[in-house]
Design an enzyme around this catalytic site. Structure first.
Site, PDB file in Angstrom:
ATOM      1  N   ASP A 166      13.285   6.396  21.638  1.00 27.89           N
ATOM      2  CA  ASP A 166      14.060   5.207  21.276  1.00 27.89           C
ATOM      3  C   ASP A 166      15.368   5.105  22.072  1.00 27.89           C
ATOM      4  OD1 ASP A 166      14.549   2.849  19.783  1.00 27.89           O
ATOM      5  OD2 ASP A 166      13.847   3.779  17.936  1.00 27.89           O
ATOM      6  N   ASP A 203      12.848  -5.030  17.923  1.00 26.94           N
ATOM      7  CA  ASP A 203      11.780  -4.678  16.983  1.00 26.94           C
ATOM      8  C   ASP A 203      11.103  -5.912  16.397  1.00 26.94           C
ATOM      9  OD1 ASP A 203      12.550  -2.111  17.432  1.00 26.94           O
ATOM     10  OD2 ASP A 203      13.253  -1.717  15.390  1.00 26.94           O
TER      11      ASP A 203
END
Length: 436
Positions: A147, A207
């Site tokens: 991430d 996201d």
């Protein structure tokens, strides 16, 4: 010097890819985050692994079981600096879970962030790349999702982001264990340019959120090109828009990742989830399930086991579909036509309706085969509807017969997507047509 290196990276030929031999077709599996968030444990992972097997999802290609954020203990090992799992969630350790997953014939994945902390506030891997990669390899990890939270400002140019993510790439390769490297930097600094030779896939946007088209200021960009704040809560159809220009950068071993699938999580209806799964398949995104696979409806199982769409996604040609046109409608939303090439001179094309109303559309082969030229535009094709089953065999892909010129009067409902496979008619017919 930095500018000249950056120009070289951006100009790398499309044939180059990360050299670990993995993800020659887009990876498939299941991830904890979309449904469970931080509420995970050893039982969560093993139950999902068992469900992959018991639901026969492995036969469709779903093979990775990926533990996302919040598996970590509050701190690293104080003496070695090695990562440590949360002893309450994983009392037997990560290696034991990975071993059990492997014993089911599956592969095991884990998560970290190229920052001082993960997005869930656990320790990250920034400047700990070597010890973390070595530890993951010793645990039997086959996949790393990496991430972008708390990155200490080490972003803002492709070169800066490249170096931060390349550090983990090099560390993974140095372990000698094949570990699929899935970058999750939200499209920041254009990973489709800089990551092709350091990662197997890269996220292209903020996201996903489990809705079809709701606008959210937390996902503010209208295009991912030069997007300054990828954000989150990005509606599914917006991510499809984001994917349109960058398909040209993907191919075997190097994929644009549109984020994990929301199919089955309840925020969209059946037709919307069909659109979701179809478009992820066509643009060759990884197909990573994000629902509770231990408790699925028949509709969910129907969508995620459409092996005709999975075959499109896994086609060895590795060519993402491109958007041919997008037509805005007065009532809102749009119609979109997409087309991609498959092996053996076959093709797939799709019509998507994001508007609030049903539409009637004439789909012209002049548009569908604009890249292939006049001989294909005037040819005859056998078409298969990939969301209808053959009544005799029960297989996805109903033979609709032969078509020339296009598909007339296509009836497409609200938020629906129709997908066709096009196979050229016999060579003699194609020659006859071309000679007219």
């Amino acid at each position: 010097m930095a500018l000249s290196i950056l120009a070289l990276v951006a100009a790398l030929p499309s044939v180059l890819a990360y050299d670990n031999g993995l993800a020659r077709t887009p990876q498939m599996g299941w991830n904890t985050w979309n449904h469970f968030g931080c509420g995970i444990s050893e039982d969560t992972i093993l139950s999902a692994a068992k469900a992959l097997v018991s639901n026969n999802l492995t036969s469709y290609g779903y093979e990775y079981v990926i533990v996302d954020d919040c598996w970590q203990a509050p701190a690293r090992d104080p003496s070695t600096g090695a990562p440590v799992p949360d002893p309450d969630k994983f009392p037997n350790g990560i290696k034991d879970v990975a071993d059990q997953v492997h014993n089911m014939g599956l592969k095991f994945g884990i998560y970290s962030s190229a920052g001082t902390y993960t997005c869930g506030g656990r320790f990250g891997s920034l400047d700990y790349e070597e010890i973390d990669a070595q530890t993951y390899a010793s645990w039997g990890v086959d996949y790393l999702k990496y991430d972008n939270c708390y990155n200490e400002g080490r972003a803002g140019t492709p070169m800066i982001s490249y170096e931060r993510y390349a550090n983990m790439s090099r560390a993974l390769n140095a372990t000698g264990r094949p570990i699929l490297y899935s970058m999750c930097n939200w499209g920041e600094d254009g990973p489709w340019n800089f990551a092709v030779d350091i990662a197997n896939s890269w996220r292209i946007s903020g996201d996903i959120h489990d809705d079809f088209d709701r606008y959210d200021d937390r996902c503010p960009c209208t295009s991912i090109l030069d997007c300054k704040l990828p954000g989150f809560h990005c509606a599914m159809s917006r991510i499809i828009d984001f994917a349109a220009p960058v398909g040209q950068k993907a191919g075997p071993g190097k994929w644009n990742d549109l984020d994990m699938l929301e199919v089955g999580n309840g925020g969209m209806n059946f037709d919307e989830y069909v659109t979701h799964f179809s478009m992820w398949a066509l643009v060759k995104s990884p197909l990573i399930l994000g629902n509770d696979i231990t408790n699925m409806s028949n509709d969910t199982l129907t969508i995620i086991t459409n092996d005709a769409l999975i075959a499109v996604n896994q086609d060895p040609n590795g060519s993402p579909a491109n958007r041919i046109w997008k037509r805005t409608l007065p009532e809102g939303g749009d119609l979109q036509l997409w087309q991609g090439s498959l092996v053996n001179n076959q093709f797939v094309f799709a019509l998507m309706n994001t508007s609030p109303n049903p539409q009637t559309v004439n789909v012209s082969f002049t548009d569908v085969f604009v890249d292939q030229g006049a001989s294909y535009q005037s040819a005859t094709f056998t078409l298969y509807d990939l969301w209808q089953k053959d009544p005799s065999s029960g297989a996805w892909g109903l033979n609709l017969g032969e078509f020339s010129g296009g598909v007339p009067d296509v009836q497409i409902g609200t938020h629906q997507t129709k997908v066709w496979k096009a196979v050229p008619a016999s060579n003699s017919k194609r020659r006859d047509k071309a000679e007219l």
